[in-house]
Design a protein around this motif. Structure first.
Motif, PDB file in Angstrom:
ATOM      1  N   THR A  19       6.800  18.142 -47.445  1.00  0.00           N
ATOM      2  CA  THR A  19       7.076  19.492 -46.953  1.00  0.00           C
ATOM      3  C   THR A  19       7.220  19.416 -45.431  1.00  0.00           C
ATOM      4  O   THR A  19       6.828  18.420 -44.815  1.00  0.00           O
ATOM      5  CB  THR A  19       5.922  20.448 -47.294  1.00  0.00           C
ATOM      6  N   ALA A  20       7.723  20.480 -44.832  1.00  0.00           N
ATOM      7  CA  ALA A  20       7.833  20.518 -43.372  1.00  0.00           C
ATOM      8  C   ALA A  20       6.445  20.414 -42.742  1.00  0.00           C
ATOM      9  O   ALA A  20       6.271  19.756 -41.714  1.00  0.00           O
ATOM     10  CB  ALA A  20       8.533  21.801 -42.931  1.00  0.00           C
ATOM     11  N   ARG A  21       5.453  21.017 -43.359  1.00  0.00           N
ATOM     12  CA  ARG A  21       4.082  20.946 -42.841  1.00  0.00           C
ATOM     13  C   ARG A  21       3.585  19.503 -42.850  1.00  0.00           C
ATOM     14  O   ARG A  21       2.964  19.044 -41.899  1.00  0.00           O
ATOM     15  CB  ARG A  21       3.155  21.834 -43.671  1.00  0.00           C
ATOM     16  N   GLU A  22       3.855  18.780 -43.936  1.00  0.00           N
ATOM     17  CA  GLU A  22       3.442  17.375 -44.006  1.00  0.00           C
ATOM     18  C   GLU A  22       4.155  16.538 -42.949  1.00  0.00           C
ATOM     19  O   GLU A  22       3.557  15.635 -42.367  1.00  0.00           O
ATOM     20  CB  GLU A  22       3.704  16.814 -45.404  1.00  0.00           C
ATOM     21  N   LEU A  23       5.420  16.841 -42.702  1.00  0.00           N
ATOM     22  CA  LEU A  23       6.130  16.140 -41.629  1.00  0.00           C
ATOM     23  C   LEU A  23       5.429  16.373 -40.297  1.00  0.00           C
ATOM     24  O   LEU A  23       5.165  15.437 -39.542  1.00  0.00           O
ATOM     25  CB  LEU A  23       7.584  16.630 -41.514  1.00  0.00           C
ATOM     26  N   ASN A  34      -0.134  18.085 -31.491  1.00  0.00           N
ATOM     27  CA  ASN A  34       0.557  18.896 -32.490  1.00  0.00           C
ATOM     28  C   ASN A  34       2.068  18.893 -32.297  1.00  0.00           C
ATOM     29  O   ASN A  34       2.553  18.725 -31.181  1.00  0.00           O
ATOM     30  CB  ASN A  34       0.053  20.339 -32.437  1.00  0.00           C
ATOM     31  N   VAL A  35       2.766  19.102 -33.395  1.00  0.00           N
ATOM     32  CA  VAL A  35       4.218  19.257 -33.373  1.00  0.00           C
ATOM     33  C   VAL A  35       4.512  20.690 -33.818  1.00  0.00           C
ATOM     34  O   VAL A  35       4.384  21.007 -35.001  1.00  0.00           O
ATOM     35  CB  VAL A  35       4.910  18.242 -34.316  1.00  0.00           C
ATOM     36  N   PRO A  36       4.863  21.560 -32.885  1.00  0.00           N
ATOM     37  CA  PRO A  36       5.170  22.945 -33.262  1.00  0.00           C
ATOM     38  C   PRO A  36       6.365  23.026 -34.206  1.00  0.00           C
ATOM     39  O   PRO A  36       7.244  22.151 -34.209  1.00  0.00           O
ATOM     40  CB  PRO A  36       5.495  23.616 -31.922  1.00  0.00           C
ATOM     41  N   ASP A  37       6.403  24.099 -34.992  1.00  0.00           N
ATOM     42  CA  ASP A  37       7.531  24.321 -35.921  1.00  0.00           C
ATOM     43  C   ASP A  37       8.861  24.230 -35.199  1.00  0.00           C
ATOM     44  O   ASP A  37       9.789  23.589 -35.677  1.00  0.00           O
ATOM     45  CB  ASP A  37       7.434  25.702 -36.573  1.00  0.00           C
ATOM     46  N   ARG A  38       8.963  24.905 -34.063  1.00  0.00           N
ATOM     47  CA  ARG A  38      10.254  24.949 -33.346  1.00  0.00           C
ATOM     48  C   ARG A  38      10.670  23.566 -32.855  1.00  0.00           C
ATOM     49  O   ARG A  38      11.855  23.254 -32.814  1.00  0.00           O
ATOM     50  CB  ARG A  38      10.202  25.964 -32.215  1.00  0.00           C
ATOM     51  N   THR A  39       9.698  22.720 -32.490  1.00  0.00           N
ATOM     52  CA  THR A  39      10.022  21.362 -32.041  1.00  0.00           C
ATOM     53  C   THR A  39      10.572  20.541 -33.197  1.00  0.00           C
ATOM     54  O   THR A  39      11.609  19.889 -33.056  1.00  0.00           O
ATOM     55  CB  THR A  39       8.779  20.677 -31.449  1.00  0.00           C
ATOM     56  N   LEU A  40       9.885  20.594 -34.327  1.00  0.00           N
ATOM     57  CA  LEU A  40      10.368  19.858 -35.502  1.00  0.00           C
ATOM     58  C   LEU A  40      11.738  20.369 -35.914  1.00  0.00           C
ATOM     59  O   LEU A  40      12.630  19.572 -36.215  1.00  0.00           O
ATOM     60  CB  LEU A  40       9.383  19.972 -36.658  1.00  0.00           C
ATOM     61  N   ARG A  41      11.938  21.661 -35.898  1.00  0.00           N
ATOM     62  CA  ARG A  41      13.240  22.236 -36.272  1.00  0.00           C
ATOM     63  C   ARG A  41      14.333  21.740 -35.326  1.00  0.00           C
ATOM     64  O   ARG A  41      15.427  21.371 -35.744  1.00  0.00           O
ATOM     65  CB  ARG A  41      13.141  23.766 -36.248  1.00  0.00           C
ATOM     66  N   TRP A  42      14.045  21.696 -34.009  1.00  0.00           N
ATOM     67  CA  TRP A  42      15.031  21.235 -33.031  1.00  0.00           C
ATOM     68  C   TRP A  42      15.355  19.767 -33.265  1.00  0.00           C
ATOM     69  O   TRP A  42      16.534  19.378 -33.244  1.00  0.00           O
ATOM     70  CB  TRP A  42      14.501  21.472 -31.611  1.00  0.00           C
ATOM     71  N   TRP A  43      14.318  18.939 -33.476  1.00  0.00           N
ATOM     72  CA  TRP A  43      14.562  17.519 -33.750  1.00  0.00           C
ATOM     73  C   TRP A  43      15.425  17.360 -34.992  1.00  0.00           C
ATOM     74  O   TRP A  43      16.382  16.585 -34.997  1.00  0.00           O
ATOM     75  CB  TRP A  43      13.256  16.765 -33.952  1.00  0.00           C
ATOM     76  N   ARG A  44      15.079  18.088 -36.065  1.00  0.00           N
ATOM     77  CA  ARG A  44      15.861  17.982 -37.307  1.00  0.00           C
ATOM     78  C   ARG A  44      17.300  18.403 -37.073  1.00  0.00           C
ATOM     79  O   ARG A  44      18.229  17.751 -37.563  1.00  0.00           O
ATOM     80  CB  ARG A  44      15.230  18.849 -38.405  1.00  0.00           C
ATOM     81  N   ASN A  45      17.503  19.481 -36.331  1.00  0.00           N
ATOM     82  CA  ASN A  45      18.870  19.940 -36.043  1.00  0.00           C
ATOM     83  C   ASN A  45      19.640  18.902 -35.249  1.00  0.00           C
ATOM     84  O   ASN A  45      20.821  18.642 -35.522  1.00  0.00           O
ATOM     85  CB  ASN A  45      18.851  21.275 -35.306  1.00  0.00           C
ATOM     86  N   GLN A  46      18.999  18.319 -34.244  1.00  0.00           N
ATOM     87  CA  GLN A  46      19.666  17.315 -33.418  1.00  0.00           C
ATOM     88  C   GLN A  46      20.064  16.084 -34.226  1.00  0.00           C
ATOM     89  O   GLN A  46      21.086  15.464 -33.965  1.00  0.00           O
ATOM     90  CB  GLN A  46      18.763  16.888 -32.250  1.00  0.00           C
ATOM     91  N   LEU A  47      19.230  15.706 -35.189  1.00  0.00           N
ATOM     92  CA  LEU A  47      19.480  14.503 -35.989  1.00  0.00           C
ATOM     93  C   LEU A  47      20.219  14.798 -37.296  1.00  0.00           C
ATOM     94  O   LEU A  47      20.534  13.881 -38.040  1.00  0.00           O
ATOM     95  CB  LEU A  47      18.156  13.788 -36.296  1.00  0.00           C
ATOM     96  N   ILE A  66       9.667   9.558 -37.246  1.00  0.00           N
ATOM     97  CA  ILE A  66       8.618   8.720 -36.650  1.00  0.00           C
ATOM     98  C   ILE A  66       9.229   7.836 -35.569  1.00  0.00           C
ATOM     99  O   ILE A  66       8.665   7.692 -34.478  1.00  0.00           O
ATOM    100  CB  ILE A  66       7.890   7.883 -37.722  1.00  0.00           C
ATOM    101  N   GLN A  67      10.387   7.254 -35.849  1.00  0.00           N
ATOM    102  CA  GLN A  67      11.063   6.435 -34.839  1.00  0.00           C
ATOM    103  C   GLN A  67      11.382   7.272 -33.601  1.00  0.00           C
ATOM    104  O   GLN A  67      11.224   6.805 -32.468  1.00  0.00           O
ATOM    105  CB  GLN A  67      12.357   5.842 -35.410  1.00  0.00           C
ATOM    106  N   LEU A  68      11.816   8.509 -33.810  1.00  0.00           N
ATOM    107  CA  LEU A  68      12.122   9.403 -32.695  1.00  0.00           C
ATOM    108  C   LEU A  68      10.872   9.673 -31.861  1.00  0.00           C
ATOM    109  O   LEU A  68      10.908   9.592 -30.633  1.00  0.00           O
ATOM    110  CB  LEU A  68      12.711  10.721 -33.194  1.00  0.00           C
ATOM    111  N   VAL A  69       9.768   9.981 -32.518  1.00  0.00           N
ATOM    112  CA  VAL A  69       8.521  10.274 -31.801  1.00  0.00           C
ATOM    113  C   VAL A  69       8.087   9.061 -30.977  1.00  0.00           C
ATOM    114  O   VAL A  69       7.674   9.195 -29.819  1.00  0.00           O
ATOM    115  CB  VAL A  69       7.421  10.711 -32.787  1.00  0.00           C
ATOM    116  N   ARG A  70       8.202   7.886 -31.553  1.00  0.00           N
ATOM    117  CA  ARG A  70       7.853   6.669 -30.809  1.00  0.00           C
ATOM    118  C   ARG A  70       8.787   6.471 -29.617  1.00  0.00           C
ATOM    119  O   ARG A  70       8.364   6.080 -28.531  1.00  0.00           O
ATOM    120  CB  ARG A  70       7.898   5.455 -31.732  1.00  0.00           C
TER     121      ARG A  70
END
Length: 94
Positions: A19-23, A34-47, A66-70
């Motif tokens: 789920t998005a929460r698990e991500l 923490n990874v805010p919802d909007r940050t994860l959404r932006w990363w997903r949109n960019q990729l 995970i590779q992106l975060v690293r």
């Protein structure tokens, strides 16, 4: 006589789906904050990462994030990461 409280059972996902929460929780461990919802959404949109038709994300999606975060943790940018990812995809297609 009082009604007993409803206890919700956790949803059991097929192995390899998230789920998005698990991500967010998993990425927070790598990011060490923490990874805010909007940050994860932006990363997903960019990729270009989209959920499955059931609304879940795959192991491959998680691995790329995970590779992106690293990468970001080492001072890189999302744009640089995307270029490297494209180079890797192009090399594997050759």
């Amino acid at each position: 006589m009082s009604a007993s409280p409803q206890i919700s059972t956790p949803q059991v996902l097929p192995q390899g789906l998230y789920t998005a929460r698990e991500l967010r929780l998993t990425l927070a461990r790598y990011r060490q904050r923490n990874v805010p919802d909007r940050t994860l959404r932006w990363w997903r949109n960019q990729l270009g990462i989209e959920p499955t038709s059931e609304g879940f994300y795959t192991e491959q999606d998680l691995a790329i994030l995970i590779q992106l975060v690293r990468w970001l943790g080492r001072g890189g940018t999302v744009k640089q990461f995307f270029v490297k990812l494209q180079e890797k995809v192009n090399a594997s297609e050759s």
